[in-house]
Design a protein around this motif. Structure first.
Motif: not given
Length: 333
Positions: A233-256
């Motif tokens: 959600s946009g709310k998640m991005i606004k309020e917890k950008p560091e958490t969103v970044q870590k979720i994406i980092n984990a997602h990229k690790d999984a794709v690799k």
């Protein structure tokens, strides 16, 4: 009077104790309690990145000891989007169709990464003869949901030939249901055509003798459209950008990991789908399905816009939207 005062004091103390235990209304987590992050996904091969991240503990590794993970499984995009809008989940994988449909009606949803491409296969029930596109007219077809990614791909393919569903004045009859049940519905004769995400297309082929009539690379947007995307959600991005970044980092690790270790990723897929659906896929079915899918964290914004234009043409969307602001790829850089 004295007894009444003592009784009121007792009630006040009891109320404070209840609030401290999280029973009272509006209670927050107590000191030391870990924040919970909830990821949603579907039990199909387009959602393998979530299965691998879950199995390998990538989210836990990225988010650290201060958070705990929970996973929720969905059968179709409507219930997933409801969960995202109500805050039941924080992020997850869904088809672009439900995400765009909800965004166009004002939902606070952002696509933050790709996950997979391909994986949509159209099959005809054994005994149903499809020699040309004209033969689809009057048939009963099934997809996971109305206006879902697979539905739009199929209807776009046939609209070019002048064949549409009864929903917009055509002759094709449309049913919706869980892909894991498609084989049984084909066998019973309830449906003629199954528009199936993998691995269920491979299962249908083996179990029912159904014939592939539109391949994953022939159906509209088959090779370009993200079949699943990571959203939040946009709310998640606004309020917890560091958490969103870590979720994406984990997602990229999984794709690799998936691209580097396909055999192991297939084993994880079989295990996860068995745990969530009760059905154990055979190795050969998964290997066949794997050939029809690609895994990437990149997002093709133009493909998403083209897909949305088709959704509008098919009247799944009331207004022709611009999805540029829906995509936030800043966490991929």
């Amino acid at each position: 009077m004295k007894k009444a005062s003592i009784f009121l004091a007792f009630l006040m103390i009891f109320a404070v104790l209840l609030a401290g235990c999280g029973i009272g209304g509006g209670a927050s987590k107590t000191a030391g309690e870990k924040e919970k992050i909830v990821i949603g996904y579907f039990p199909n091969i387009n959602h393998v990145p979530a299965m691998v991240a879950k199995d390998k503990g990538y989210f836990e590794k990225q988010l650290g000891d201060g958070k705990t993970m929970e996973y929720k499984i969905f059968a179709e995009g409507g219930s997933f989007m409801t969960a995202l809008k109500t805050g039941e989940i924080d992020a997850g994988l869904v088809g672009p169709g439900p995400a765009m449909n909800n965004y166009s009606t004002g939902a606070d949803v952002k696509i933050i990464a790709g996950a997979s491409t391909g994986g949509t296969v159209v099959l005809a029930r054994k005994g149903v003869k499809i020699d040309s596109v004209d033969d689809f007219a009057g048939k009963t077809f099934i997809t996971p949901g109305v206006g879902c990614t697979h539905d739009v791909q199929y209807e776009t393919y046939l609209e070019a030939e002048g064949i549409t569903s009864q929903r917009i004045g055509g002759s094709m009859k449309h049913l919706t249901g869980q892909p894991a049940q498609y084989a049984a519905m084909l066998k019973s004769g309830k449906v003629d055509i199954a528009v199936a995400p993998e691995p269920w297309a491979a299962v249908i082929e083996k179990e029912t003798g159904a014939e592939v009539v539109i391949g994953w690379d022939e159906v509209s947007f088959g090779e370009t459209l993200p079949a699943s995307v990571m959203v939040t959600s946009g709310k998640m991005i606004k309020e917890k950008p560091e958490t969103v970044q870590k979720i994406i980092n984990a997602h990229k690790d999984a794709v690799k990991f998936i691209n580097d270790n396909p055999a192991v990723a297939q084993e994880i897929t079989i295990k996860d789908i068995k745990e969530t659906t009760g059905q154990e896929l055979e190795k050969e079915e998964v290997e066949l399905a794997w050939k029809r899918i690609g895994f990437t964290h990149e997002v093709d914004a133009q493909a998403i816009q083209d897909f949305s234009d088709s959704s509008y043409s098919l009247k799944f969307l009331k207004d022709k939207p611009d999805f540029k602001t829906m995509i936030d790829d800043s966490f991929l850089k």
